[in-house]
Design a protein around this motif. Structure first.
Motif, mmCIF file in Angstrom:
data_model
loop_
_atom_site.group_PDB
_atom_site.id
_atom_site.type_symbol
_atom_site.label_atom_id
_atom_site.label_comp_id
_atom_site.label_asym_id
_atom_site.label_seq_id
_atom_site.Cartn_x
_atom_site.Cartn_y
_atom_site.Cartn_z
ATOM 1 N N LEU A 165 -42.368 48.877 55.565
ATOM 2 C CA LEU A 165 -43.057 49.359 56.760
ATOM 3 C C LEU A 165 -44.461 49.864 56.471
ATOM 4 C CD1 LEU A 165 -40.131 51.385 58.384
ATOM 5 C CD2 LEU A 165 -40.804 49.013 58.809
ATOM 6 N N PHE A 166 -44.659 50.384 55.260
ATOM 7 C CA PHE A 166 -45.969 50.935 54.908
ATOM 8 C C PHE A 166 -46.145 50.911 53.410
ATOM 9 C CE2 PHE A 166 -48.628 54.480 53.504
ATOM 10 C CZ PHE A 166 -49.773 54.286 54.264
ATOM 11 N N LYS A 167 -47.360 50.596 52.980
ATOM 12 C CA LYS A 167 -47.729 50.718 51.572
ATOM 13 C C LYS A 167 -49.204 51.036 51.531
ATOM 14 C CE LYS A 167 -47.423 48.727 47.020
ATOM 15 N NZ LYS A 167 -46.986 47.600 46.193
ATOM 16 N N LYS A 213 -49.649 45.699 62.208
ATOM 17 C CA LYS A 213 -49.463 45.666 63.667
ATOM 18 C C LYS A 213 -48.002 45.530 64.069
ATOM 19 C CE LYS A 213 -53.985 43.806 64.757
ATOM 20 N NZ LYS A 213 -54.749 42.691 65.284
ATOM 21 N N GLU A 214 -47.229 44.776 63.310
ATOM 22 C CA GLU A 214 -45.832 44.564 63.687
ATOM 23 C C GLU A 214 -44.973 45.818 63.511
ATOM 24 O OE1 GLU A 214 -43.448 41.979 60.977
ATOM 25 O OE2 GLU A 214 -45.349 41.793 59.892
ATOM 26 N N SER A 231 -45.504 50.352 66.049
ATOM 27 C CA SER A 231 -44.697 50.952 67.116
ATOM 28 C C SER A 231 -43.593 51.874 66.570
ATOM 29 C CB SER A 231 -44.075 49.871 68.000
ATOM 30 O OG SER A 231 -43.159 49.100 67.255
ATOM 31 N N LYS A 232 -43.251 51.735 65.290
ATOM 32 C CA LYS A 232 -42.227 52.589 64.686
ATOM 33 C C LYS A 232 -42.779 53.973 64.313
ATOM 34 C CE LYS A 232 -39.489 48.828 62.741
ATOM 35 N NZ LYS A 232 -38.241 49.056 63.437
ATOM 36 N N PHE A 233 -44.098 54.100 64.249
ATOM 37 C CA PHE A 233 -44.758 55.330 63.827
ATOM 38 C C PHE A 233 -45.295 56.095 65.030
ATOM 39 C CE2 PHE A 233 -44.806 52.631 60.153
ATOM 40 C CZ PHE A 233 -44.771 53.468 59.060
#
Length: 93
Positions: free
Chosen positions: A12-14, A58-59, A62-64
């Motif tokens: 999700l993030f790096k 971008k994908e 919305s989770k953050f």
């Protein structure tokens, strides 16, 4: 320091961060640059990310939850965290 957040679906993030706060099973704790090595279980809550230039794909944006230009929160149900040599890996559910 580098933070990597991995879920069962994807990374999700790096990226480079200045601090990370997580919901440990015994309460929230924060990690800064050069924090001692740690492995811990995570409880339901928010992973709080602080960085100068946060770039989220971008994908997954919305989770953050965006708090401000330098702070994002990611709600999780559980997980584990490992920090070693200024690299943090969060396995989040």
């Amino acid at each position: 320091m580098i933070l990597e957040i991995v879920s069962p679906e994807a990374t999700l993030f790096k990226g480079e961060v200045t601090s990370v706060a997580v919901p440990g099973i015994n309460g929230e704790f924060q990690m800064l640059n050069n924090h001692a090595p740690i492995v811990s279980l995570l409880a339901k809550g928010n992973v709080k990310i602080n960085a100068q230039n946060i770039k989220i794909d971008k994908e997954f944006v919305s989770k953050f939850n965006k708090v401000n230009e330098q702070t994002y929160w990611l709600p999780i149900n559980s997980g584990t965290i490992e920090m070693n040599e200024n690299k943090i890996i969060v396995l989040a559910d």
